[in-house]
Design an enzyme around this catalytic site. Structure first.
Site, mmCIF file in Angstrom:
data_model
loop_
_atom_site.group_PDB
_atom_site.id
_atom_site.type_symbol
_atom_site.label_atom_id
_atom_site.label_comp_id
_atom_site.label_asym_id
_atom_site.label_seq_id
_atom_site.Cartn_x
_atom_site.Cartn_y
_atom_site.Cartn_z
ATOM 1 C CD GLU A 140 25.855 -4.805 22.156
ATOM 2 O OE1 GLU A 140 25.932 -5.145 20.945
ATOM 3 O OE2 GLU A 140 25.516 -3.667 22.525
ATOM 4 C CB CYS A 142 33.662 3.923 21.915
ATOM 5 S SG CYS A 142 35.162 4.730 22.495
ATOM 6 C CB CYS A 165 37.239 5.832 20.344
ATOM 7 S SG CYS A 165 35.525 6.337 20.272
ATOM 8 C CE LYS A 168 40.020 7.215 16.513
ATOM 9 N NZ LYS A 168 39.040 8.293 16.829
ATOM 10 C CE1 TYR A 174 36.199 14.286 15.902
ATOM 11 C CE2 TYR A 174 34.428 15.097 14.498
ATOM 12 C CZ TYR A 174 35.187 15.202 15.651
ATOM 13 O OH TYR A 174 34.941 16.213 16.545
ATOM 14 C CD GLU A 182 39.850 10.127 13.917
ATOM 15 O OE1 GLU A 182 39.897 10.868 14.905
ATOM 16 O OE2 GLU A 182 39.052 9.166 13.836
ATOM 17 C CG HIS A 197 60.925 27.356 27.734
ATOM 18 N ND1 HIS A 197 60.556 27.635 26.435
ATOM 19 C CD2 HIS A 197 62.277 27.326 27.763
ATOM 20 C CE1 HIS A 197 61.656 27.797 25.702
ATOM 21 N NE2 HIS A 197 62.711 27.617 26.489
ATOM 22 C CD GLU A 221 57.307 27.728 25.599
ATOM 23 O OE1 GLU A 221 57.605 28.722 26.268
ATOM 24 O OE2 GLU A 221 58.121 26.835 25.277
#
Length: 467
Positions: free
Chosen positions: A40, A48, A53, A56, A184, A188, A443, A448
């Site tokens: 890496e 992400c 993600c 964000k 997206y 966002e 409820h 619902e």
């Protein structure tokens, strides 16, 4: 397949990319007894975790508090003067991202995976070259390099713009921001900066944001964004950006007046991160957008090289990359062959209000030719009956008029992402409208509504067969 080490190679699996898909594949392969190395070049965790993600979502949370403070008055609370400290929040966000990055590395190390903190490129069907000049041989290579922000290289003044990479590290909050895009990321961040008090202009070349989503959802979100003061400029594209004493002046092609901003965020899409990896020289076929072409098992045109996640441009979502990586590792090293199912994937857009969706849109359902029953409700969330906020929630079910199967669920409102994760299970299992109807409601909740809508808003007859 056997996980026994092959003495002809330095490692059994070499993974290029330390994001969600690559990390999952590496860890699972190692638990099956494979010798695994991961390279890496930036930070472990990938888009992400590091600049996608997770940060964000933290920004979304931060942006919601101003409305919470305002809404509190309707419930009898007195809230004093409030203010937002951008540098303080960014520092807190960075600490959390660093913590998560550390966890990713620790988990790999515990599993016996060797991490190489440098760039790696493919040198052949069974070899990679590291930035330090070393060559590592591997029985299998997995490409998991994700995607990167798209840019408009022809745009005059593009050097004055930022992407979704830099937006997480701005030294100060922009008071005025122009965002290009309708997907997206653009949607966002428009919600985030509006919530933090910035003046937001969202520019998109289409007539509505979120192409591919249900039309009612698109319309509902745009109406809610306009209520929040977000300026929506549809059917426009940039022609240039000039830097002046008052900020950045953005000009448009189709006649909209120029807009001055402190930052211009280009969120016009992402593309597979394959440039300079040596894939084509190694015989790996790429698509027209640079994506790695793979079969259902994530195998490329070279039998020893696989690819998962956004770099394949199949379904560009973190959970999908994780599932693909896990399937690859189990299949190749664990003797448990399976593939990731790309059908009926629940997804959320962390706009404000939030969107959750699974299954077909109304247009997609109609395109199948089936008879279609549409159940739709819009209402003010219970919280806002007292807070007085002018916002509404959308719930929509699409049902096959002959089989009664639920084909799509679409929610726009608070906690939509949480709801759609659970609704996604029912849709994936093939639940019918009768199954929804026979489920007892919880409820009082907004959710619902999904089990209490009894009468279709409208019906579409089955399309006649072509002659």
């Amino acid at each position: 397949m056997s996980s026994a080490a092959d003495p002809r190679f330095d490692v059994d699996l070499f993974v290029i990319g330390g994001g969600s898909g690559g990390v999952r594949a590496a860890r699972i392969a190692a638990t099956h007894g494979a010798r695994v190395m991961v390279a890496e070049e930036y930070r472990m965790g990938g888009t992400c975790v590091i600049r996608g993600c997770v940060p964000k979502k933290l920004m979304v949370y931060a942006s919601q508090f101003h409305e919470h403070f305002e809404d509190a008055a309707g419930f009898g609370w007195t809230v004093g003067e409030t203010s937002f400290d951008w540098p303080r929040f960014i520092a807190a966000k960075d600490r959390e991202i660093s913590r998560l990055e550390g966890i990713y590395g620790t988990n790999l190390t515990k599993a016996g995976v060797e991490i190489v903190a440098q760039r790696a490129t493919v040198a052949g069907p069974n070899a990679v070259t590291l930035a330090d000049g070393r060559t590592i041989t591997a029985k299998y290579i997995l490409i998991a390099t994700g995607g990167r922000p798209s840019t408009d290289e022809t745009l005059p003044g593009r050097e004055h713009t930022i992407s979704s990479n830099e937006v997480f590290h701005l030294p100060e909050q922009p008071k005025r921001i122009v965002i290009a895009g309708g997907g997206y990321i653009a949607v966002e961040f428009a919600g985030v900066f509006a919530g933090l008090g910035s003046e937001v202009t969202l520019v998109y070349r289409g007539d509505k944001v979120l192409r591919g989503f249900d039309e009612d959802v698109r319309d509902h979100l745009m109406a809610e964004y306009q209520k929040k003061g977000i300026r929506l400029v549809m059917g426009e594209v940039f022609t240039g950006i000039e830097k002046g004493a008052d900020g950045l002046t953005v000009s448009f092609r189709n006649g909209h007046a120029p807009v001055v901003a402190d930052q211009v965020l280009m969120a016009i899409g992402r593309k597979p991160n394959t440039a300079g990896l040596g894939l084509e020289a190694a015989g790996v076929k790429l698509g027209k957008s640079g994506e790695v072409l793979v079969d259902a098992d994530s195998r490329t045109s070279v039998p020893s090289i696989y690819a998962v996640g956004d770099v394949t441009d199949r379904v560009n979502l973190t959970p999908v990359a994780i599932r693909e990586g896990h399937a690859f590792a189990d299949t190749v090293f664990g003797g448990k062959a399976w593939t990731a199912d790309h059908q009926l994937i629940p997804t959320a857009v962390f706009s404000e209000p939030e969107i959750g969706t699974v299954g077909l849109s109304e247009a997609e359902a109609l395109a199948t030719g089936c008879a279609l029953d549409v159940y739709k409700a819009t209402f003010r969330p219970m919280k806002h009956t007292i807070s007085g906020r002018d916002t509404r929630m959308l719930m929509k079910l699409l049902v096959d008029g002959e089989t009664d199967r639920v084909l799509g669920v679409h929610v726009c409102g608070p906690d939509a992402g949480e709801m759609i994760q659970l609704a996604g299970i029912a849709v994936k299992m093939g639940a019918t409208k009768a199954d929804f109807d026979s489920t007892m409601a919880v409820h009082p909740t907004a959710a619902e509504e999904l089990v209490t809508m009894r009468t279709p808003s409208h019906r579409h007859p089955k399309a006649p067969k072509a002659a």
